[in-house]
Motif scaffolding. Structure first.
Motif, mmCIF file in Angstrom:
data_model
loop_
_atom_site.group_PDB
_atom_site.id
_atom_site.type_symbol
_atom_site.label_atom_id
_atom_site.label_comp_id
_atom_site.label_asym_id
_atom_site.label_seq_id
_atom_site.Cartn_x
_atom_site.Cartn_y
_atom_site.Cartn_z
ATOM 1 N N TRP A 1 39.691 44.878 26.670
ATOM 2 C CA TRP A 1 40.936 44.216 27.054
ATOM 3 C C TRP A 1 41.514 44.787 28.351
ATOM 4 O O TRP A 1 41.961 44.052 29.235
ATOM 5 N N GLY A 2 41.504 46.106 28.484
ATOM 6 C CA GLY A 2 42.074 46.730 29.658
ATOM 7 C C GLY A 2 41.399 46.314 30.950
ATOM 8 O O GLY A 2 42.052 46.168 31.991
ATOM 9 N N PHE A 3 40.082 46.104 30.903
ATOM 10 C CA PHE A 3 39.367 45.677 32.099
ATOM 11 C C PHE A 3 39.664 44.207 32.421
ATOM 12 O O PHE A 3 39.654 43.811 33.585
ATOM 13 N N ALA A 4 39.924 43.405 31.390
ATOM 14 C CA ALA A 4 40.278 41.998 31.621
ATOM 15 C C ALA A 4 41.632 41.893 32.305
ATOM 16 O O ALA A 4 41.806 41.143 33.272
ATOM 17 N N THR A 5 42.613 42.647 31.809
ATOM 18 C CA THR A 5 43.944 42.588 32.401
ATOM 19 C C THR A 5 43.962 43.229 33.786
ATOM 20 O O THR A 5 44.664 42.764 34.690
ATOM 21 N N GLU A 6 43.178 44.291 33.961
ATOM 22 C CA GLU A 6 43.114 44.961 35.261
ATOM 23 C C GLU A 6 42.625 44.013 36.353
ATOM 24 O O GLU A 6 43.085 44.063 37.498
ATOM 25 N N ASN A 7 41.698 43.126 35.992
ATOM 26 C CA ASN A 7 41.146 42.177 36.945
ATOM 27 C C ASN A 7 41.889 40.840 36.952
ATOM 28 O O ASN A 7 41.458 39.895 37.614
ATOM 29 N N GLN A 8 42.984 40.760 36.186
ATOM 30 C CA GLN A 8 43.814 39.554 36.117
ATOM 31 C C GLN A 8 42.996 38.328 35.733
ATOM 32 O O GLN A 8 43.140 37.246 36.302
ATOM 33 N N LEU A 9 42.139 38.511 34.722
ATOM 34 C CA LEU A 9 41.299 37.424 34.240
ATOM 35 C C LEU A 9 41.993 36.688 33.099
ATOM 36 O O LEU A 9 42.861 37.236 32.411
ATOM 37 N N GLY A 10 41.590 35.429 32.894
ATOM 38 C CA GLY A 10 42.059 34.714 31.718
ATOM 39 C C GLY A 10 41.450 35.336 30.472
ATOM 40 O O GLY A 10 40.317 35.834 30.502
ATOM 41 N N VAL A 11 42.196 35.329 29.387
ATOM 42 C CA VAL A 11 41.696 35.851 28.111
ATOM 43 C C VAL A 11 41.789 34.738 27.076
ATOM 44 O O VAL A 11 42.877 34.230 26.792
ATOM 45 N N ALA A 12 40.648 34.352 26.534
ATOM 46 C CA ALA A 12 40.604 33.228 25.603
ATOM 47 C C ALA A 12 41.206 33.591 24.248
ATOM 48 O O ALA A 12 41.094 34.731 23.783
ATOM 49 N N ARG A 13 41.852 32.599 23.636
ATOM 50 C CA ARG A 13 42.195 32.713 22.220
ATOM 51 C C ARG A 13 40.910 32.516 21.431
ATOM 52 O O ARG A 13 40.053 31.719 21.819
#
Length: 348
Positions: free
Chosen positions: A226-238
């Motif tokens: 999760w931290g790497f997804a938010t760090e790169n400002q990526l979309g996160v799927a439900r």
């Protein structure tokens, strides 16, 4: 400047450097290597230990497979791995620990995000069967009918799907494929493994690599902490685990963590029962969690004071290292879970 002045200045600088070294790292050094999934947490724990005046925690994120090898060879004091040791590795670890078994300490809990880069789409729902097809190159367009069926009212582009997987030996891969195998066996025929087995896609090394690749590639999707997804400002799927779309939040991850169980109840070796974890379908719970381990010798360290330093450091991590983890993409440990860990740490 005269010779005497130069000598005096040199002596002063040397004394200053000595004081700085003593002040910043006077405690014993504990070395670890492995999982990149827990690297941000380990950096945080190192700061906590330094502030507390304890040991110096020196952790290198090189991937779970590399970390295990370094631990087994005696090059580091503990291994960071996202998956437990295999039977063969456990036997080798007993030898490395001078006849004592190695124990798994799941000190960190981090959700695995399905991170994507799809311009114009900020709300996306996926499930295990669709994910299995995406990562096995069976679904190759974002407006595929199976994706559209999960996203009524969402305009999906006719863009190629670019699945990105870990190219290195990865415990995150092992756990993600374990989830797919359990939740979508008809669509995911491969056995869980640290080595990627799906067809096609693009590979990148380490968590930083897959996150960076998705960030640069429209249409890309990956599984990453999760931290790497938010760090790169990526979309996160439900994700729909069976009770409707569930957003990844600290609350939904904690809800799944409340029901965590261990493979051998009562054992000091704390291997999480991931099959039971990933099978959760409770509404509001996000069970696709990674529980990276610190693999340590239960006894047998020969360096003077090392075992006590590790015990003290892990205790500090439980007591004071949980604050600030949410901001890094991890889940603070619930009280009951932490108490179970404390029992193993006290027995080291």
């Amino acid at each position: 400047m005269g010779v005497r002045s130069v000598s005096a200045l040199s002596a002063a600088l040397a004394a200053g450097l000595l004081l700085t070294a003593c002040g910043s790292g006077s405690g014993p050094v504990i070395t670890g290597e492995g999982s990149t999934a827990q690297q941000k947490a380990m950096t945080h724990f190192a700061d906590v230990l330094t502030d507390d005046g304890g040991a110096v925690l020196d952790y290198t994120g090189s991937g779970s497979g590399a970390g295990i090898k370094k631990f087994l060879s005696g090059d580091v004091d503990f291994a960071g791995t996202d998956s437990p040791l295999s039977a063969q590795e456990a036997t080798a670890a007993t030898e490395r620990c001078n006849g004592n078994p190695a124990w798994h300490l799941p000190l960190v809990v981090g959700p695995v995000a399905i991170a994507y880069h799809l311009p114009g789409v900020s709300d996306l729902t996926l499930n295990a069967p669709v994910l299995a097809k995406i990562f096995d190159s069976k679904i190759d367009r974002w407006n595929d009918p199976e994706i559209a069926a999960l996203n009524p009212g969402v305009t999906l582009p006719d863009t190629p799907v670019v699945p990105v997987h870990r190219s290195d030996s990865s415990g995150t891969t092992d756990n993600f494929t374990r989830y797919l195998r359990g939740a979508a066996p008809a669509q995911w025929p491969y056995q869980p493994s640290k080595e990627w087995a799906g067809a096609g896609g693009s590979g990148a090394a380490k968590s930083t690599g897959v996150g960076d690749t998705v960030k640069k590639t429209p249409g890309a999707v990956t599984y990453v902490e999760w931290g790497f997804a938010t760090e790169n400002q990526l979309g996160v799927a439900r994700l729909d685990f069976g009770a409707g779309p569930t957003e990844l939040t600290a609350r939904s991850a904690a809800a799944a963590l409340e029901n965590i169980t261990f493979a051998e109840p009562g054992s000091k070796d704390l291997v999480v029962d991931t099959d039971a974890l990933y099978a959760q379908t409770e509404k509001g719970a996000y069970p696709l969690l990674l529980t990276p381990y610190s693999v340590v010798c239960s006894a047998g360290y020969t360096e003077a004071g090392l075992a006590e330093a590790m015990k003290s450091s892990f205790t500090t991590i439980l007591d004071r290292g949980q604050d600030g983890l949410t901001e890094l993409g991890f889940v603070p440990l619930p009280q009951g879970y932490a108490q179970t860990l404390r029992g193993t740490i006290d027995a080291l």
